[in-house]
Design an enzyme around this catalytic site. Structure first.
Site, PDB file in Angstrom:
ATOM      1  N   ALA A   9      38.742  -5.878 -40.925  1.00  0.00           N
ATOM      2  CA  ALA A   9      37.696  -5.313 -40.061  1.00  0.00           C
ATOM      3  C   ALA A   9      36.416  -6.128 -40.244  1.00  0.00           C
ATOM      4  O   ALA A   9      36.213  -6.745 -41.283  1.00  0.00           O
ATOM      5  CB  ALA A   9      37.454  -3.862 -40.455  1.00  0.00           C
ATOM      6  N   GLY A  19      42.276  -4.744 -42.729  1.00  0.00           N
ATOM      7  CA  GLY A  19      42.760  -4.434 -41.383  1.00  0.00           C
ATOM      8  C   GLY A  19      43.677  -5.521 -40.845  1.00  0.00           C
ATOM      9  O   GLY A  19      44.553  -5.252 -40.015  1.00  0.00           O
ATOM     10  N   GLU A  72      46.939  -4.652 -42.206  1.00  0.00           N
ATOM     11  CA  GLU A  72      47.388  -3.407 -41.549  1.00  0.00           C
ATOM     12  C   GLU A  72      47.909  -3.698 -40.140  1.00  0.00           C
ATOM     13  O   GLU A  72      48.896  -3.115 -39.697  1.00  0.00           O
ATOM     14  CB  GLU A  72      46.225  -2.400 -41.498  1.00  0.00           C
ATOM     15  CG  GLU A  72      45.863  -1.904 -42.902  1.00  0.00           C
ATOM     16  CD  GLU A  72      44.679  -0.964 -42.887  1.00  0.00           C
ATOM     17  OE1 GLU A  72      43.569  -1.409 -42.566  1.00  0.00           O
ATOM     18  OE2 GLU A  72      44.873   0.227 -43.186  1.00  0.00           O
ATOM     19  N   GLU A  80      40.220  -3.202 -49.433  1.00  0.00           N
ATOM     20  CA  GLU A  80      39.211  -2.222 -49.000  1.00  0.00           C
ATOM     21  C   GLU A  80      38.524  -1.547 -50.170  1.00  0.00           C
ATOM     22  O   GLU A  80      37.330  -1.234 -50.103  1.00  0.00           O
ATOM     23  CB  GLU A  80      39.870  -1.152 -48.108  1.00  0.00           C
ATOM     24  CG  GLU A  80      40.182  -1.617 -46.694  1.00  0.00           C
ATOM     25  CD  GLU A  80      41.542  -2.288 -46.555  1.00  0.00           C
ATOM     26  OE1 GLU A  80      42.109  -2.722 -47.592  1.00  0.00           O
ATOM     27  OE2 GLU A  80      42.040  -2.394 -45.429  1.00  0.00           O
TER      28      GLU A  80
HETATM   29  C1  LIG Z   1      36.399   5.807 -40.112  1.00  0.00           C
HETATM   30  C2  LIG Z   1      36.107   4.414 -39.692  1.00  0.00           C
HETATM   31  C3  LIG Z   1      37.339   3.550 -39.729  1.00  0.00           C
HETATM   32  C4  LIG Z   1      36.943   2.126 -39.818  1.00  0.00           C
HETATM   33  C5  LIG Z   1      38.102   1.345 -40.283  1.00  0.00           C
HETATM   34  C6  LIG Z   1      37.603   0.259 -41.123  1.00  0.00           C
HETATM   35  C7  LIG Z   1      38.737  -0.436 -41.725  1.00  0.00           C
HETATM   36  C8  LIG Z   1      38.472  -1.299 -42.677  1.00  0.00           C
HETATM   37  C9  LIG Z   1      39.530  -2.080 -43.224  1.00  0.00           C
HETATM   38  C10 LIG Z   1      39.059  -3.483 -43.528  1.00  0.00           C
HETATM   39  O1  LIG Z   1      39.626  -4.388 -43.047  1.00  0.00           O
HETATM   40  S1  LIG Z   1      37.729  -3.704 -44.545  1.00  0.00           S
HETATM   41  C11 LIG Z   1      37.647  -5.475 -44.675  1.00  0.00           C
HETATM   42  C12 LIG Z   1      38.738  -5.994 -45.537  1.00  0.00           C
HETATM   43  N1  LIG Z   1      38.628  -7.418 -45.688  1.00  0.00           N
HETATM   44  C13 LIG Z   1      38.056  -7.991 -46.706  1.00  0.00           C
HETATM   45  O2  LIG Z   1      37.599  -7.354 -47.625  1.00  0.00           O
HETATM   46  C14 LIG Z   1      38.008  -9.488 -46.709  1.00  0.00           C
HETATM   47  C15 LIG Z   1      36.633  -9.965 -47.014  1.00  0.00           C
HETATM   48  N2  LIG Z   1      36.557 -11.411 -46.996  1.00  0.00           N
HETATM   49  C16 LIG Z   1      36.991 -12.175 -47.999  1.00  0.00           C
HETATM   50  O3  LIG Z   1      37.537 -11.740 -48.973  1.00  0.00           O
HETATM   51  C17 LIG Z   1      36.740 -13.627 -47.878  1.00  0.00           C
HETATM   52  O4  LIG Z   1      35.642 -13.799 -47.023  1.00  0.00           O
HETATM   53  C18 LIG Z   1      37.952 -14.419 -47.325  1.00  0.00           C
HETATM   54  C19 LIG Z   1      38.448 -13.837 -46.030  1.00  0.00           C
HETATM   55  C20 LIG Z   1      39.046 -14.446 -48.380  1.00  0.00           C
HETATM   56  C21 LIG Z   1      37.479 -15.894 -47.056  1.00  0.00           C
HETATM   57  O5  LIG Z   1      36.924 -16.414 -48.231  1.00  0.00           O
HETATM   58  P1  LIG Z   1      36.146 -17.815 -48.184  1.00  0.00           P
HETATM   59  O6  LIG Z   1      35.712 -18.079 -49.583  1.00  0.00           O
HETATM   60  O7  LIG Z   1      36.966 -18.809 -47.493  1.00  0.00           O
HETATM   61  O8  LIG Z   1      34.865 -17.599 -47.270  1.00  0.00           O
HETATM   62  P2  LIG Z   1      33.662 -16.597 -47.430  1.00  0.00           P
HETATM   63  O9  LIG Z   1      32.451 -17.377 -47.795  1.00  0.00           O
HETATM   64  O10 LIG Z   1      34.011 -15.450 -48.287  1.00  0.00           O
HETATM   65  O11 LIG Z   1      33.514 -16.039 -45.953  1.00  0.00           O
HETATM   66  C22 LIG Z   1      33.146 -16.900 -44.879  1.00  0.00           C
HETATM   67  C23 LIG Z   1      32.265 -16.117 -43.934  1.00  0.00           C
HETATM   68  O12 LIG Z   1      33.048 -15.088 -43.346  1.00  0.00           O
HETATM   69  C24 LIG Z   1      32.394 -13.829 -43.505  1.00  0.00           C
HETATM   70  N3  LIG Z   1      33.431 -12.804 -43.630  1.00  0.00           N
HETATM   71  C25 LIG Z   1      34.526 -12.834 -44.371  1.00  0.00           C
HETATM   72  N4  LIG Z   1      35.269 -11.732 -44.181  1.00  0.00           N
HETATM   73  C26 LIG Z   1      34.601 -10.991 -43.281  1.00  0.00           C
HETATM   74  C27 LIG Z   1      34.870  -9.733 -42.678  1.00  0.00           C
HETATM   75  N5  LIG Z   1      35.970  -9.034 -42.962  1.00  0.00           N
HETATM   76  N6  LIG Z   1      33.973  -9.260 -41.802  1.00  0.00           N
HETATM   77  C28 LIG Z   1      32.860  -9.964 -41.481  1.00  0.00           C
HETATM   78  N7  LIG Z   1      32.559 -11.175 -42.033  1.00  0.00           N
HETATM   79  C29 LIG Z   1      33.423 -11.676 -42.913  1.00  0.00           C
HETATM   80  C30 LIG Z   1      31.599 -13.998 -44.785  1.00  0.00           C
HETATM   81  O13 LIG Z   1      30.562 -13.078 -44.834  1.00  0.00           O
HETATM   82  C31 LIG Z   1      31.109 -15.411 -44.647  1.00  0.00           C
HETATM   83  O14 LIG Z   1      30.044 -15.365 -43.750  1.00  0.00           O
HETATM   84  P3  LIG Z   1      28.785 -16.294 -43.943  1.00  0.00           P
HETATM   85  O15 LIG Z   1      27.850 -15.875 -42.870  1.00  0.00           O
HETATM   86  O16 LIG Z   1      29.274 -17.698 -43.807  1.00  0.00           O
HETATM   87  O17 LIG Z   1      28.262 -16.029 -45.304  1.00  0.00           O
END
Ligand SMILES: CCCCCC/C=C/CC(=O)SCCNC(=O)CCNC(=O)[C@H](O)C(C)(C)COP(=O)(O)OP(=O)(O)OC[C@H]1O[C@@H](n2cnc3c(N)ncnc32)[C@H](O)[C@@H]1OP(=O)(O)O
Length: 719
Positions: free
Chosen positions: A61, A100, A103, A123
């Site tokens: 997400a 997500g 998922e 998460e």
């Molecule tokens: C009742 C309401 C229901 C709502 C339902 C909500 C459901 C939620 C489920 C979810 O999916 S929560 C999110 C789960 N995902 C994560 O936790 C992944 C988070 N990201 C990472 O672990 C890492 O970023 C990565 C994907 C492994 C990549 O790592 P890498 O070292 O290659 O790069 P980064 O520097 O970490 O990231 C680059 C850039 O991307 C942005 N970013 C990464 N993931 C997300 C994301 N999920 N959403 C938005 N942005 C993301 C990160 O912030 C970096 O951005 P920047 O601007 O360059 O700093």
């Protein structure tokens, strides 16, 4: 967005497009809903492959959307529509399938992963649970124990492990989309009934109650007050005990509580803070994206005590060749054994060969001559470090970066003992250096952009969260720690016990209270520093009360403890008692309690009842106040830097976001008011006097922590 195309005649290819990680933003979710509907409608299409643009399936997400009004189609019905679809759908997983993203893949009928892909449901580390059906589908796919492990820890698994666990059906080294397209054609026309995870029962488990009770106990113990891991266990329990629709209801209910919680906000703030500190910039114009980091293939570590050994291991683990130097033969021999042992144990865990060949040992500083970068880790003594820097400056090849692992001494003064002060920076590691995630990179006023960029990049390569900080006594972390420890000692004088103070801090979520932590680190370290600062001078001027030094309140308690030879765990006695020198289990010590009573009597102090609120507020607010001073002085660029330092280096509970975030959650006006209250009660403690920046922020309406930089920007920066 999601792009729709047709490949191999009858296969619809849906490509998620939202760089950098194809997060499931409102636009992407809408794109998926539209393209899946189109594929299901299209009579020419008999199967579907879902993939992500630029070699990344999906990072989950879009976390940036969380604090805002949610718009766009929700995830749960979107994934349900995929699973219910009458045409086979395959997830082609490259790069990452997280949260997500995974998922979504679990909603597909098959999953094919590239061998380098990583999968997980992280998460929990954002204060949430997998609430798009992940907590219900994963246990049905891989069983309760494995699902509990992945969901409560949030750990990522490799494609190989995912295959072993049964999360993916196939792993490939080739083009994943091509393999998925071929595969989906082979199953087109078959019934997908058995492939819909929501229709499967959870694999049965004997002693279900006992399993969940055991896991819940473990999770509660390690969560230190975090609510998400507990909710994760409850959600998986619903999968194991309820039919799917009711399980989904429970998942939604639990997520509802988590989603709006302060803990989720704190953890999501930590996620972005960790990334923000990597985008450092200095007033000199040096920046993370423009300053050139030099490649480091050979490093030298000088001084092989605990820190030097850990740093050597961390460098070798990164693939850097290291020459480890100690002029004392005995220390060198012990270090050889210790370093090899650590490398071997780590390699055994990973199932790979230990990089023993990367480490060479020498008793001669000359061995550092051709290193690209040297990290000095000798005893914390200015004169000794000055002498080492003087020698290194003469010995090392031109261009060698000279770094010091000092935990608080003046980096600029060390630089002035070299011929090339622009090549000098601090690299402050935290013990044990091969484990702890934090690295403070201390930028002296003369450190060049290349030197800072090189240290920051080397730290990143070593897997550290590297934070650029300015040069002042104690830098950021230890400078803030000083008034915190001091306040804890004052509380003992006033009637508290180490057990009370530690209990309050551990209930707050610290891994260890201040006294247990001091015993672990060794009380002699601070004693030596106080001696160097002339605070422990026995010849206190006549008539000057011993509880006042240098014009302010001072507690000699820790010095008196050290004078008894009680240095903490290493001597078996400190603020607590241990069964033997090196023992780990802290026990209440009657000697210490009598000592405190005698001390109070000697100084005419009457012990009073001190409640938990006072302990917490005085310890934390004084630390936070110093954080504001650090921001005001320009020693840290922003609150995120301080918070990252405390979360990754000082055991600050992550679900509280770091000290500066915590202050914003408590309310800056409240922190100010309590500091004023305590300062009034203790006017001889300058650290309790509210800092100018705190007053300024309160006067400007207590903006959220993300907007403090706008106020700070106008102030002088020393970075
Ligand atoms: C009742 C309401 C229901 C709502 C339902 C909500 C459901 C939620 C489920 C979810 O999916 S929560 C999110 C789960 N995902 C994560 O936790 C992944 C988070 N990201 C990472 O672990 C890492 O970023 C990565 C994907 C492994 C990549 O790592 P890498 O070292 O290659 O790069 P980064 O520097 O970490 O990231 C680059 C850039 O991307 C942005 N970013 C990464 N993931 C997300 C994301 N999920 N959403 C938005 N942005 C993301 C990160 O912030 C970096 O951005 P920047 O601007 O360059 O700093």
């Amino acid at each position: 967005m999601a792009q729709y195309s047709r490949v191999a005649g009858s296969v619809a290819l849906i490509t998620l497009q939202n760089p950098p990680v194809n997060a499931l933003s409102a636009a992407v979710r809408q794109g998926i809903v539209d393209t899946v509907e189109r594929a299901l409608r299209d009579p020419e299409v008999n199967s579907v492959v879902i993939c992500g643009q630029n070699g990344k399936f999906c990072g989950g997400a879009d976390i940036k959307e969380f604090g805002r009004q949610m718009s766009g189609p929700p995830l749960v019905p979107m994934i349900h529509a995929i699973e219910a679809g009458h045409k086979p759908m395959v997830a082609a997983i490259e790069g990452v399938a997280l949260g997500g993203g995974l998922e979504l893949a679990l909603g597909c009928h098959y999953r094919i992963a590239h061998s380098k892909a990583r999968l997980g449901l992280p998460e929990v580390s954002l204060g949430l649970l997998p609430a798009a059906g992940g907590s219900q589908r994963l246990p049905r796919l891989i069983g309760v124990p494995a699902a509990l492990d992945l969901i409560t820890t949030g750990r990522h698994v490799t494609a190989a492990e995912a295959l072993k666990l049964g999360i993916v059906d196939q792993v490939t080294d080739h083009n994943t989309v091509d393999v998925a397209v071929k595969f989906v054609q082979s199953v087109a026309g078959q019934s997908m009934d058995s492939r819909r995870l929501s229709t499967r029962p959870c694999p049965s488990l004997p002693n279900l109650d006992a399993v969940f009770e055991g896991v819940m106990q473990r999770v509660r113990q390690s969560a230190r007050g975090a609510i998400a891991p507990v909710a994760c266990v409850q959600a998986v329990r619903a999968a194991a005990t309820l039919p799917y629709p009711q399980g989904m209801e429970r998942e939604k209910e639990l997520m509802g509580t988590l989603f709006t919680s302060g803990q989720a906000r704190a953890l999501q703030y930590c996620f972005f803070a960790q990334r923000a500190v990597g985008k450092w910039s200095l007033p000199s114009g040096a920046r993370w994206d423009t300053s050139k980091a030099m490649p480091i293939s050979k490093a030298a570590v000088i001084g092989l005590g605990t820190m030097g050994r850990g740093i050597t291991v961390a460098l070798a683990q990164t693939g850097v060749s290291v020459v480890a130097v100690d002029t004392q033969e005995r220390q060198l021999a012990e270090a050889k054994q210790a370093v090899s042992g650590m490398l071997e144990r780590m390699a055994q865990k990973r199932g790979s060969a230990p990089p023993l060949g990367l480490v060479h040992y020498s008793n001669n500083l000359q061995a550092a001559a051709d290193a690209d970068l040297v990290i000095e880790a000798v005893f914390e003594d200015m004169a000794l470090k000055e002498s080492v820097f003087q020698q290194l400056s003469a010995i090392c090849k031109p261009g060698t970066f000279l770094c010091t692992n000092t935990s608080g001494l003046d980096v600029d003064r060390l630089a002035s003992h070299t011929r090339r002060p622009e090549l000098v920076v601090g690299m402050h590691f935290f013990a044990p250096a091969h484990v702890m995630k934090l690295l403070e990179v201390v930028c002296g006023p003369r450190s060049s952009p290349e030197a800072v960029a090189t240290a920051m990049q080397l730290g990143k390569k070593m897997g550290k969260v590297s934070v650029a900080v300015g040069n002042c006594p104690g830098f950021v972390g230890n400078r803030m720690l000083k008034p915190y420890v001091e306040q804890a000692n004052f509380l003992l004088e006033e009637g508290a016990t180490p057990e009370l103070v530690d209990q309050v801090l551990e209930d707050f979520g610290f891994a260890m209270g201040v006294f247990r932590m001091s015993d672990l680190s060794g009380l002699d370290v601070g004693w030596r520093i106080r001696k160097a600062d002339k605070l422990t001078d026995p010849s206190v001027p006549a008539g000057q009360p011993v509880r006042v030094r240098q014009g302010r309140r001072y507690s000699p308690l820790a010095d008196l403890i050290c004078e008894q030879g009680r240095f903490g765990q290493k001597t078996g006695q400190g603020w607590y008692h241990y069964d033997k020198p090196g023992g780990r289990v802290a026990r209440s010590d009657p000697w210490l309690h009598s000592f405190l009573e005698e001390y109070r009597a000697r100084h005419g102090l009457v012990a009073r009842h001190i409640d938990h609120q006072e302990v917490l507020e005085r310890c934390l607010y004084v630390l936070i106040n110093e954080g504001f001073r650090i921001l005001d002085d320009g020693i840290a660029a922003g609150p995120e830097d301080i918070d990252a330092i405390y979360v990754f280096g000082y055991g600050w509970p992550r679900h509280r976001g770091g000290p500066m975030f915590y202050a914003s959650m408590v309310g800056l006006a409240r922190v100010l008011e309590r500091l004023e209250h305590y300062h009034q009660a203790h006017p001889d403690v300058p650290h309790l006097q509210p800092c100018r920046l705190l007053r300024r922020l309160v006067a400007s309406g207590s903006p959220p922590v993300q907007r403090w930089r706008e106020v700070i920007k106008r102030l002088h920066s020393q970075l």
